[in-house]
Scaffold this active site. Structure first.
Site, PDB file in Angstrom:
ATOM      1  CD  GLU A 123      -3.804  -6.851   6.821  1.00 19.41           C
ATOM      2  OE1 GLU A 123      -3.273  -6.379   7.852  1.00 19.41           O
ATOM      3  OE2 GLU A 123      -3.180  -7.508   5.981  1.00 19.41           O
ATOM      4  CD  GLN A 127      -1.382  -2.366   1.974  1.00 22.08           C
ATOM      5  OE1 GLN A 127      -0.192  -2.592   2.072  1.00 22.08           O
ATOM      6  NE2 GLN A 127      -2.304  -3.181   2.480  1.00 22.08           N
ATOM      7  CE1 TYR A 153      -3.267  -7.912  10.812  1.00 17.12           C
ATOM      8  CE2 TYR A 153      -1.089  -7.117  11.425  1.00 17.12           C
ATOM      9  CZ  TYR A 153      -1.969  -7.558  10.462  1.00 17.12           C
ATOM     10  OH  TYR A 153      -1.550  -7.650   9.161  1.00 17.12           O
ATOM     11  CD  GLN A 165      -1.392 -10.978   0.651  1.00 17.65           C
ATOM     12  OE1 GLN A 165      -1.597  -9.868   1.142  1.00 17.65           O
ATOM     13  NE2 GLN A 165      -0.742 -11.928   1.298  1.00 17.65           N
ATOM     14  CD  GLU A 210      -3.923  -2.482   5.556  1.00 12.62           C
ATOM     15  OE1 GLU A 210      -3.939  -3.685   5.255  1.00 12.62           O
ATOM     16  OE2 GLU A 210      -2.887  -1.793   5.571  1.00 12.62           O
ATOM     17  CG  HIS A 211      -4.190  -2.678  11.000  1.00 14.50           C
ATOM     18  ND1 HIS A 211      -4.475  -4.013  10.876  1.00 14.50           N
ATOM     19  CD2 HIS A 211      -3.122  -2.432  10.182  1.00 14.50           C
ATOM     20  CE1 HIS A 211      -3.611  -4.565  10.031  1.00 14.50           C
ATOM     21  NE2 HIS A 211      -2.792  -3.627   9.592  1.00 14.50           N
ATOM     22  CD1 TRP A 271      -1.563   0.175   8.350  1.00 13.47           C
ATOM     23  CD2 TRP A 271       0.155   1.536   8.835  1.00 13.47           C
ATOM     24  NE1 TRP A 271      -0.543  -0.607   8.857  1.00 13.47           N
ATOM     25  CE2 TRP A 271       0.529   0.207   9.155  1.00 13.47           C
ATOM     26  CE3 TRP A 271       1.076   2.564   9.031  1.00 13.47           C
ATOM     27  CZ2 TRP A 271       1.778  -0.107   9.688  1.00 13.47           C
ATOM     28  CZ3 TRP A 271       2.328   2.247   9.560  1.00 13.47           C
ATOM     29  CH2 TRP A 271       2.668   0.928   9.887  1.00 13.47           C
ATOM     30  NE  ARG A 272      -5.032   1.128  16.680  1.00 10.96           N
ATOM     31  CZ  ARG A 272      -4.833  -0.128  17.068  1.00 10.96           C
ATOM     32  NH1 ARG A 272      -5.129  -1.147  16.244  1.00 10.96           N
ATOM     33  NH2 ARG A 272      -4.370  -0.374  18.274  1.00 10.96           N
ATOM     34  CB  ALA A 273       1.209   1.857  13.050  1.00 14.27           C
TER      35      ALA A 273
END
Length: 621
Positions: free
Chosen positions: A519, A182, A522, A228, A497-498, A463-465
Site C-alpha cells: 500500500e 500481514q 495514505y 485480498q 507498506e506506506h 510497515w510504516r504505521a
C-alpha cells in the site's frame, strides 16, 4: 493493512483493558502443576539450566506437556488470549510451546485463540509429533461492537503441529479459523478433519482480511474468502475456494491452475508456479527423545514442491541448545555481542529489547531465532542489527521497531560489493517484520538493506504505521522499506507498506520476487510533497535502470490517499525496458480516497481511481 473502506480512525479506542493479575495467577497455577514448565529466574545461557535440566527461557515462554491437566492448559491459553487479543500495540509478548504428545479429545477439545505477539508452536521434530484435538483460531477483532474485521490481525504465528479440527458447534464447526493479515505466518502445520478458513464469517458475518503467508504445511480445503491477497509456498492443500486480487502459489500440491487475466475477479487472479526456485525453511526449536532441547536447521532446496516432512524426515542439521545464548530483554547489546563473538548462536526470548548499539552477527552459519516476537528498538539511531557478508546466516522470528532517533537502517545484511556469499548455503530471513511508528514514535530511513548476494527473503513485512502512536507525515518518517543491492536474491512473500518514497528499490542482478503486496502512503499532504523529478508520487517497486536481469510474479500495489485533495502516483511499478527484466501478473488497486495510480507498469496498464478499482497486467514487457 487494506480495506475497501479505509482504515479506522482510532482502532485502539475500543481496546479492552485486561488486568495483568489474571495471567499472573495462571502462571502460578501452571508452575504448581509442574515445576518444569515455567521458570521466572534470570538466565544468560542455556548452559545454566532450570531445576529440571530444561533451559530457562524466562517467564513469557510457556512450555506445556500432555501430562498436565487439560483444564490447566486451557486456563493458560485463555489467560494469554484475554491479555493479547486486543493488545495491538502493547509491549507484552508470549510463546506457548507444546511438547510432543496429544492435547484434547473429541469429547474435551483444546481451544487456543491466538492474539497479538503470541507464538504457538509444537516442540516435535515433525508436525505430527504434537497433536491438538480442537482448534487453534484467529477470529475477527471487534474494534467496536459494529466494526469487526481481520484487517488488523497482525503479529502472531502458528507452527510445527497437527490440528485435528473438532469440538466447536455452529458456524465454528466448519473448520480451523486463521483470519489474519500481514505478519501472521503459518508454517509446518498439519490440519486434518476440517477446512482451513482464512476469513472469519462467523463474527459479524464475512469481513475484510489482508494477508498472509503459509509455508511447509498440509491442509484440507482452504476457504480464502475475503483475503485480498495471500501467498502459499511449498505445501500440500486440498483445494482453494476463490481469489480476490492476488493469490500466489509456489511449489504447492493441490494449488489451483494459473488463471490471472486482464479481467479482475473472473477468472480468479491465481498466479501458480509449479515449483519454488530456491528455498530454506525456517529453523525451529524441538525436544528430542531424551527431553533435550535443540534447534533444527532445514537444508536448502531447489525446484521444490510440497512440504519437507510428510514424505519423510526434513533434511537438515541439529544444533544443541548448549550452543545458544538465550537472551532476555534485560540483556544488553554488549552482552549479546560478546556471546556472538565467542561463537554462540542466539535465541531471543519474548519482550522488547532497547539497544544502545548494533547487534553484530559476524560468523557464518549463525542462527538468530526469536521466540514470541522479540522486538529490537535502537534508542539512539544505531542500526539495530548488522549481518556480515558471510554465508548461511539464519535470522528468524524477529521484529524491528524504529526508535525515536532516526536510524539509517534497521537491519543490514552484508557489506556493499563484498560478494563473499555461497549459493549452496544462502543467508535467509524468515518472518522478519519492521515497524516505523505505531507502538511509539519512530524514524528510520530504510528498514531493510540487503547487500550480500544469495539471500532468501521468506515472509517480510515492512510497515510504516498508518495508525497508532507517533503517526503522521512528519512524525514517523521513513523513505523506503526494502533496498536490495546484492545479486541473486529471491523473495517470497514481500509485504511493504506506506513508506514515503519507493517502497522497494532493487539494484542487484538476477533478483526474483514471488508475491509482493504494497500500500502506498495514505498521508501525503499534497501532490507537491509527494513528487520527484517531475513525476507524481513514487512507484512502489523500482528496479534500477542499470539492472539487466530480474523477474517477478504476483505483484500488487494499492492506493488510499486520504489527506491531500487529489494525490496521484504516475505508476505502481517501474522497471527498465530490457528483455531480461520480466514481470508476471501485476496489478494496481484503488482502495478509496482521492486521486489514484495512473499506470500499472511504466506507462502500461489502465489507471485505477474512483471509477476503476482494479487494473491487471498479465505480463511486461
Amino acid at each position: 493493512m487494506s480495506s475497501h473502506e479505509g482504515p479506522a480512525n482510532n482502532p485502539l479506542a475500543a481496546r479492552r483493558k485486561i488486568p495483568g493479575s489474571r495471567i499472573g495467577r495462571c502462571l502460578k497455577m501452571l508452575a504448581a502443576v509442574t515445576a518444569a514448565t515455567v521458570f521466572a529466574t534470570g538466565v544468560a545461557s542455556a548452559k545454566q539450566p532450570g531445576a529440571s535440566g530444561q533451559p530457562d527461557f524466562g517467564p513469557n515462554v510457556l512450555i506445556v506437556e500432555p501430562s498436565m491437566p487439560a483444564a490447566q492448559i486451557q486456563a493458560i491459553v485463555d489467560a494469554i488470549r484475554d491479555e493479547q487479543v486486543d493488545n495491538e500495540l502493547g509491549a507484552q509478548r508470549y510463546a506457548v510451546l507444546f511438547k510432543p504428545g496429544t492435547y484434547g479429545t473429541a469429547a474435551s477439545p483444546l481451544h487456543v485463540q491466538v492474539g497479538y505477539y503470541t507464538d504457538v508452536a509444537g516442540l516435535g521434530l515433525s508436525p505430527t509429533a504434537v497433536a491438538i484435538n480442537g482448534h487453534v483460531d484467529v477470529y475477527n477483532r471487534c474494534l467496536t461492537p459494529d466494526n469487526c474485521t481481520a484487517l488488523y490481525n497482525f503479529w502472531r504465528s502458528l507452527s510445527n503441529l497437527t490440528i485435528s479440527v473438532t469440538g466447536l458447534s455452529g458456524c465454528r464447526a466448519s473448520g480451523n479459523f486463521w483470519a489474519v493479515s500481514q505478519g501472521a505466518p503459518m508454517r509446518r502445520v498439519n490440519i486434518t478433519g476440517g477446512n482451513l478458513t482464512l476469513m472469519d464469517y462467523c463474527t459479524a458475518g464475512p469481513q475484510y482480511a489482508s494477508g498472509g503467508f503459509i509455508a511447509d504445511s498440509q491442509t484440507g480445503f482452504i476457504i480464502n474468502g475475503s483475503q485480498q491477497q495471500f501467498m502459499v509456498r511449498d505445501s500440500v492443500i486440498g483445494g482453494w475456494s476463490n481469489g480476490v486480487w492476488n493469490q500466489v502459489f509456489a511449489g504447492v500440491v493441490g494449488a489451483p491452475p494459473q488463471s490471472f487475466s486482464t479481467t479482475p475477479y473472473d477468472p480468479p487472479p491465481y498466479t501458480t508456479l509449479p515449483t519454488s526456485p530456491v528455498t530454506r525453511e525456517k529453523p525451529f526449536l524441538y525436544v528430542d527423545s531424551f527431553d533435550h532441547y535443540n534447534v533444527f536447521v532445514p537444508a536448502p532446496r531447489r525446484d521444490s514442491l510440497g512440504n519437507t516432512w510428510s514424505a519423510g524426515p526434513t533434511e537438515g542439521s541439529t544444533i544443541p541448545i548448549e550452543s545458544f545464548f538465550i537472551a532476555r530483554p534485560t540483556d544488553s547489546a554488549k552482552a549479546i555481542n560478546t556471546a556472538l563473538a565467542r561463537g554462540q548462536h542466539l535465541i531471543l526470548t519474548p519482550g522488547v529489547y532497547h539497544l544502545d548499539r548494533t547487534i553484530d552477527v559476524k560468523r557464518p552459519g549463525t542462527v538468530v531465532l526469536g521466540l514470541g516476537f522479540p522486538t529490537l528498538v535502537p534508542d539512539n539511531g544505531a542500526v539495530a542489527m548488522s549481518v556480515a557478508d558471510v554465508a548461511g546466516v539464519k535470522i528468524a522470528g524477529l521484529m524491528f521497531d524504529a526508535g525515536p532517533v532516526n536510524s539509517q537502517v534497521l537491519l543490514q545484511v552484508g557489506t556493499p560489493r563484498a560478494h563473499k556469499s555461497d549459493p549452496a548455503d544462502p543467508t535467509s530471513l524468515h518472518d522478519v517484520f519492521f515497524r516505523v511508528g505505531g507502538a511509539a514514535a519512530g524514524k528510520a530511513t530504510t528498514s531493510l538493506v540487503v547487500n550480500s548476494d544469495n539471500v532468501l527473503l521468506d515472509d517480510i513485512w515492512a510497515w510504516r504505521a498508518d495508525h497508532g502512536n507517533g503517526v503522521g507525515w512528519t512524525l514517523n518518517t521513513a523513505d523506503t522499506g526494502v533496498v536490495v543491492n546484492g545479486d541473486d536474491i529471491t523473495a517470497y512473500g514481500l509485504f511493504v507498506e506506506h513508506f514515503q518514497k519507493h517502497q522497494v528499490v532493487w539494484n542487484g542482478e538476477n533478483g526474483r520476487t514471488i508475491f509482493f503486496q504494497n500500500e502506498m502512503p495514505y498521508d501525503p499532504p499534497s501532490q507537491a510533497a509527494w513528487t520527484h523529478d517531475g513525476i507524481n508520487g513514487y512507484a512502489a517497486y523500482k528496479v534500477a535502470e542499470t539492472v539487466k536481469t530480474h523477474e517477478a510474479w504476483g505483484m500488487g500495489s494499492y492506493c488510499l490517499f486520504e489527506i491531500g485533495p487529489s494525490i496521484h502516483a504516475a505508476r505502481g511499478f517501474e522497471v527498465p525496458d530490457t528483455p531480461g527484466v520480466k514481470l508476471h501478473d501485476v496489478l494496481t488497486v484503488f482502495l478509496g480516497g482521492s486521486g489514484g495510480i495512473d499506470h500499472v507498469v511504466n506507462d502500461t496498464g489502465a489507471a485505477v481511481n474512483a471509477t476503476n478499482q482494479v487494473s491487471n497486467v498479465v505480463s511486461y514487457p
